[in-house]
Design a protein around this motif. Sequence first.
Motif, PDB file in Angstrom:
ATOM      1  N   TRP A   1       0.746  -1.255   0.126  1.00  0.00           N
ATOM      2  CA  TRP A   1       0.020   0.043   0.071  1.00  0.00           C
ATOM      3  C   TRP A   1       0.827   1.418   0.094  1.00  0.00           C
TER       4      TRP A   1
ATOM      5  N   GLU B   1       0.502   4.472   1.662  1.00  0.00           N
ATOM      6  CA  GLU B   1      -0.290   4.849   2.647  1.00  0.00           C
ATOM      7  C   GLU B   1      -0.882   6.140   2.542  1.00  0.00           C
TER       8      GLU B   1
ATOM      9  N   LEU C   1      -3.660   6.029  -0.029  1.00  0.00           N
ATOM     10  CA  LEU C   1      -4.796   5.210   0.648  1.00  0.00           C
ATOM     11  C   LEU C   1      -5.514   6.424   1.607  1.00  0.00           C
TER      12      LEU C   1
ATOM     13  N   GLN D   1     -14.470   0.038   7.442  1.00  0.00           N
ATOM     14  CA  GLN D   1     -13.936  -0.486   8.545  1.00  0.00           C
ATOM     15  C   GLN D   1     -13.682  -2.249   8.472  1.00  0.00           C
TER      16      GLN D   1
ATOM     17  N   PHE E   1     -10.328  -3.214   7.254  1.00  0.00           N
ATOM     18  CA  PHE E   1      -9.039  -2.748   7.890  1.00  0.00           C
ATOM     19  C   PHE E   1      -8.802  -3.448   9.244  1.00  0.00           C
TER      20      PHE E   1
ATOM     21  N   GLU F   1      -6.910  -1.646  11.527  1.00  0.00           N
ATOM     22  CA  GLU F   1      -6.836  -0.678  12.436  1.00  0.00           C
ATOM     23  C   GLU F   1      -7.906   0.414  12.282  1.00  0.00           C
TER      24      GLU F   1
ATOM     25  N   ILE G   1     -10.102   3.217  11.285  1.00  0.00           N
ATOM     26  CA  ILE G   1      -9.794   4.237   9.935  1.00  0.00           C
ATOM     27  C   ILE G   1      -9.703   5.486  10.463  1.00  0.00           C
TER      28      ILE G   1
ATOM     29  N   LEU H   1      -6.322   6.141  11.507  1.00  0.00           N
ATOM     30  CA  LEU H   1      -5.487   6.328  10.271  1.00  0.00           C
ATOM     31  C   LEU H   1      -5.653   7.610   9.775  1.00  0.00           C
TER      32      LEU H   1
END
Length: 198
Positions: A95, A97, A100, A114, A117, A119, A121, A124
């Motif tokens: 990825w 990041e 993204l 969510q 993922f 983690e 969101i 993030l």
Amino acid sequence: MQVQNIPIDKIIPYWNNARDNSKAIKPVEESIKKYGFNQPLVVDKSFEIICGHTRYFALMNLGYKEVPCIVADLDEEKAKQYRIADNKTSEFASWDEEKLIRELRTMNVPVDLQDFFFEPIDQLLGFDMNFTPSNTYDTEQSPEEAQADFEKEMKRQEKENSSFESKIKKAEENLSQDKTEYIEMPCPHCGEIIRMKK
């Protein structure tokens, strides 16, 4: 390449599938429920799965009776190779990041993703998506800190935009050509005036 709808009870999972897909089945179920089933399984002529075990088990759990499949014309050896190659190629991807996060920020409700993922969101993205504006500040961040973060983000976006504009300008300069200049001179053989590139 033709897609065929095959009864799910005729499809056979490969007995020695080396990929453990158990943790991915639930997220794939959620993906199918939200976005539909858009990627056929790949099976051999006996309807044994070559690619798509996770999708198969997700469809089973969701009660599908038929499954869109592509029947690959591969012998047993090639089917084994393709089964491993298809799973291994995903390990080469990674990825970006920054891209993204930028993509998530363009969405109205990124929290809908969510399920896909590990983690949270909101962490993030660096903000609480459940935050409701009010006249009182009940978060740990002071108004001054919030303003400072806002200004920092604006500067980051300005820098990003400036970098993008600079790249566009450079690309345009590389595409541009110098104007061709000509000179006129008499032909040494016939004396007629001719034009030549300078």
